[in-house]
Enzyme design. Sequence first.
Site, PDB file in Angstrom:
ATOM      1  N   CYS A  78      18.301  55.874 -37.282  1.00  0.00           N
ATOM      2  CA  CYS A  78      16.956  55.854 -37.870  1.00  0.00           C
ATOM      3  C   CYS A  78      16.556  54.395 -38.106  1.00  0.00           C
ATOM      4  O   CYS A  78      17.258  53.667 -38.827  1.00  0.00           O
ATOM      5  CB  CYS A  78      16.989  56.613 -39.189  1.00  0.00           C
ATOM      6  SG  CYS A  78      15.442  56.553 -40.110  1.00  0.00           S
ATOM      7  N   CYS A 189      10.956  54.223 -33.441  1.00  0.00           N
ATOM      8  CA  CYS A 189      11.346  55.332 -34.326  1.00  0.00           C
ATOM      9  C   CYS A 189      12.064  56.324 -33.428  1.00  0.00           C
ATOM     10  O   CYS A 189      11.594  56.614 -32.309  1.00  0.00           O
ATOM     11  CB  CYS A 189      10.103  55.969 -34.952  1.00  0.00           C
ATOM     12  SG  CYS A 189      10.420  57.566 -35.768  1.00  0.00           S
TER      13      CYS A 189
HETATM   14  N1  DGL Z   1      13.359  58.651 -37.135  1.00  0.00           N
HETATM   15  C1  DGL Z   1      13.046  57.707 -38.141  1.00  0.00           C
HETATM   16  C2  DGL Z   1      13.046  56.277 -37.600  1.00  0.00           C
HETATM   17  O1  DGL Z   1      13.661  55.996 -36.591  1.00  0.00           O
HETATM   18  C3  DGL Z   1      11.842  57.872 -39.009  1.00  0.00           C
HETATM   19  C4  DGL Z   1      11.185  59.141 -39.266  1.00  0.00           C
HETATM   20  C5  DGL Z   1      10.659  59.260 -40.687  1.00  0.00           C
HETATM   21  O2  DGL Z   1       9.624  58.684 -41.036  1.00  0.00           O
HETATM   22  O3  DGL Z   1      11.343  59.938 -41.436  1.00  0.00           O
HETATM   23  O4  DGL Z   1      12.454  55.407 -38.188  1.00  0.00           O
END
Ligand code: DGL
Length: 275
Positions: A78, A189
């Site tokens: 993430c 993301c």
């Molecule tokens: N998948 C997450 C990232 O790579 C973010 C998603 C969220 O906002 O929870 O930043």
Amino acid sequence: MSTLEHRPPLIGIFDSGVGGLSVVKALQGRCPNAPLLYVADCGHAPYGERDIAHVIDRSLRITNFLLAQGAALIVVACNTATAAAIEAMRHQHPDLPLVGVEPGVKPAAQRSLSKRVGVMATTSTLQSPRFQSLVQRFANDCFVLPVACAGLAAAIEQGDANHSTVSHLLDQYCGALKDAAVDTVVLGCTHYPFVADAIAERLGPGVTLLDTADAVAQQAARLYEGLGQPDPSPESSRLLKSRRMTMMSTGEVEVLERIARERLGWDQQALRIDI
Ligand code: DGL
């Protein structure tokens, strides 16, 4: 000696939701023998629109949970959690091998011919000092357009690229990138690779999309090779008995199961956890 004592070390992976599955897919390619335990923090998402203290608290809790399950290496799949919490994680666990995900600003700046780069990410990632530092260090010679894609990760959990909310948000965010005439766009993301085709379609053939899932998996594979063979805890032994990949969610397991099935072809049940 039980057969479980011969099992390879466990890799723990987490994200605010389903996005980290895009990293899990790359990890399976790079570490084919590693048992993987994935935690989707769906009950406490999205991270990108929450305050940093929340993301740090969740990241530390999940790290402790993964360690209790026997994880010997943790991948923060993430961008938002990496930006907010990886320093706190390193501080609390100085000996733990950790790999984070950051927007691929460096490869994008190297690849861009027009020196015009777009970065799609959460508001929190784009506002973080780590992101500012990436741009300063690696894209000094580029025009960089950060596009804070509010709501997009949550919408991707609700449906595919044809879902009306996803489609509306993609029109809006891709419109800003088109107006800026960038030739390279970073998917900053881990949720966004799931709608990469729809993004590419909107931006047209002259724009290259970059994500860092494989680079992260390569780095994890390097660290993984250096690990010993710790004895699995009884709990991890139980979890790993029959499966190479275990999925858990702090929210609705159906979302995780559906996206794993529809987008990655993995037909398996997820466990609901409360941490
Ligand atoms: N998948 C997450 C990232 O790579 C973010 C998603 C969220 O906002 O929870 O930043």
